[in-house]
Design a protein around this motif. Structure first.
Motif, PDB file in Angstrom:
ATOM      1  N   VAL A 100     -10.593  -6.343  -7.330  1.00  0.00           N
ATOM      2  CA  VAL A 100     -10.956  -5.258  -6.332  1.00  0.00           C
ATOM      3  C   VAL A 100      -9.763  -4.632  -5.689  1.00  0.00           C
ATOM      4  CG1 VAL A 100     -12.337  -4.570  -4.343  1.00  0.00           C
ATOM      5  CG2 VAL A 100     -13.305  -6.478  -5.987  1.00  0.00           C
ATOM      6  N   THR A 101      -9.515  -3.286  -5.814  1.00  0.00           N
ATOM      7  CA  THR A 101      -8.384  -2.867  -4.981  1.00  0.00           C
ATOM      8  C   THR A 101      -8.873  -1.673  -4.287  1.00  0.00           C
ATOM      9  OG1 THR A 101      -7.102  -3.394  -6.882  1.00  0.00           O
ATOM     10  CG2 THR A 101      -6.103  -1.762  -5.465  1.00  0.00           C
ATOM     11  N   VAL A 102      -8.334  -1.554  -3.107  1.00  0.00           N
ATOM     12  CA  VAL A 102      -8.673  -0.298  -2.457  1.00  0.00           C
ATOM     13  C   VAL A 102      -7.106   0.336  -1.984  1.00  0.00           C
ATOM     14  CG1 VAL A 102      -9.591   0.381   0.120  1.00  0.00           C
ATOM     15  CG2 VAL A 102     -10.579  -1.481  -1.301  1.00  0.00           C
ATOM     16  N   THR A 103      -7.289   1.896  -1.769  1.00  0.00           N
ATOM     17  CA  THR A 103      -6.011   2.334  -1.578  1.00  0.00           C
ATOM     18  C   THR A 103      -5.734   2.144  -0.265  1.00  0.00           C
ATOM     19  OG1 THR A 103      -7.202   4.435  -1.131  1.00  0.00           O
ATOM     20  CG2 THR A 103      -6.297   3.943  -3.212  1.00  0.00           C
ATOM     21  N   ASP A 104      -4.149   2.071   0.342  1.00  0.00           N
ATOM     22  CA  ASP A 104      -4.052   1.905   1.783  1.00  0.00           C
ATOM     23  C   ASP A 104      -4.802   2.674   2.896  1.00  0.00           C
ATOM     24  OD1 ASP A 104      -0.869   0.239   1.876  1.00  0.00           O
ATOM     25  OD2 ASP A 104      -1.951   0.855   0.042  1.00  0.00           O
ATOM     26  N   ASP A 105      -5.054   4.053   2.384  1.00  0.00           N
ATOM     27  CA  ASP A 105      -5.668   5.205   3.331  1.00  0.00           C
ATOM     28  C   ASP A 105      -7.080   4.918   3.465  1.00  0.00           C
ATOM     29  OD1 ASP A 105      -6.104   6.011   0.862  1.00  0.00           O
ATOM     30  OD2 ASP A 105      -5.294   7.890   1.180  1.00  0.00           O
TER      31      ASP A 105
END
Length: 239
Positions: A146-151
């Motif tokens: 699971v990956t979420v962008t920094d913003d």
């Protein structure tokens, strides 16, 4: 140290200077003969969500036309996030990597993306992605990420993607998630521990943890607050 990435695992294996992609398992014989049961998470699935800061987005399955979403989202990952996600410095994604990430069968290689904007809005701004790849030798186990962008971090998106990934895995017969996690990624290690601490096996080798966690029962439209009230998961800082 700020942990910028929500990731359960690196999605490929490194061999010296080259990257070797895990192969999507071939369809099993009985799958070619038997009709698959209806899926909640199918190509028609779309779900409107609102993040904790009020940002409107929607979830849907990854499509082969999502090239620009991948390029844009990767640019918005910090170098720290990229390192934690890929377990190595990463300047850009190759066309082969983008093709691999976006060409999936949604059964043994499943991928879900969060896109900014309303359901019917043609937005190309990806905020996060969740995927699993079944083990060729045992389709009841899968490598998950699971990956979420920094913003878009710390707004509840990572936990929601994990819930939806678990529900999609369960309806496809997957019982356990396997993952390799860098020891520096304390945030995701804590998330996993709280996700299924009583049903997880964890081993450490040098700078990495190797873990297996049993996927608990998750409804396809479950919310984190409801799961917490029902005592399935403890509360934790949103990723």
């Amino acid at each position: 140290m700020k942990v910028a990435l929500t990731g359960l695992s690196n999605s490929w294996t490194r061999t010296k200077s080259k990257i070797r992609f895990p192969q999507t398992p071939p369809a099993r014989d009985n799958e070619t003969k038997e009709k698959k049961p209806p899926r909640y998470f199918d190509k028609a699935y779309q779900e409107r969500i609102v993040l904790t800061d009020g940002t409107v987005a929607h979830l849907r399955l990854v499509q082969s036309t999502d090239h620009d979403i991948w390029v844009n989202a990767f640019k918005r990952l910090s170098m720290d996030s990229r390192y934690l996600r890929f377990c190595a410095p990463k300047k850009k994604l190759s066309e082969d990597e983008i093709r691999y990430f976006t060409t999936v069968d949604q059964e043994q290689h499943f991928a879900l993306v969060a896109v900014k904007g309303e359901v019917n809005e043609d937005s190309r701004v990806g905020l996060g992605v969740a995927r699993f790849i079944c083990a060729p030798e045992d389709p009841t186990r899968a490598e998950a990420a699971v990956t979420v962008t920094d913003d878009a971090q710390h707004r509840g998106l990572g936990s929601l993607l994990l819930l939806r990934l678990a529900a999609a895995a369960r309806e496809r017969g997957v019982e356990k998630f396997d993952a390799n996690v860098l020891a520096a990624n304390r945030q995701i290690l804590r998330l996993i521990d709280e996700f299924s601490s009583s049903n997880s096996d964890l081993e450490q080798y040098k700078g990495e943890f190797f873990l297996t966690t049993k996927i608990p029962p998750v409804a396809p439209d479950e919310t984190w607050d409801h799961m917490h009230q029902d005592m399935y998961f403890p509360e934790f800082a949103y990723s």
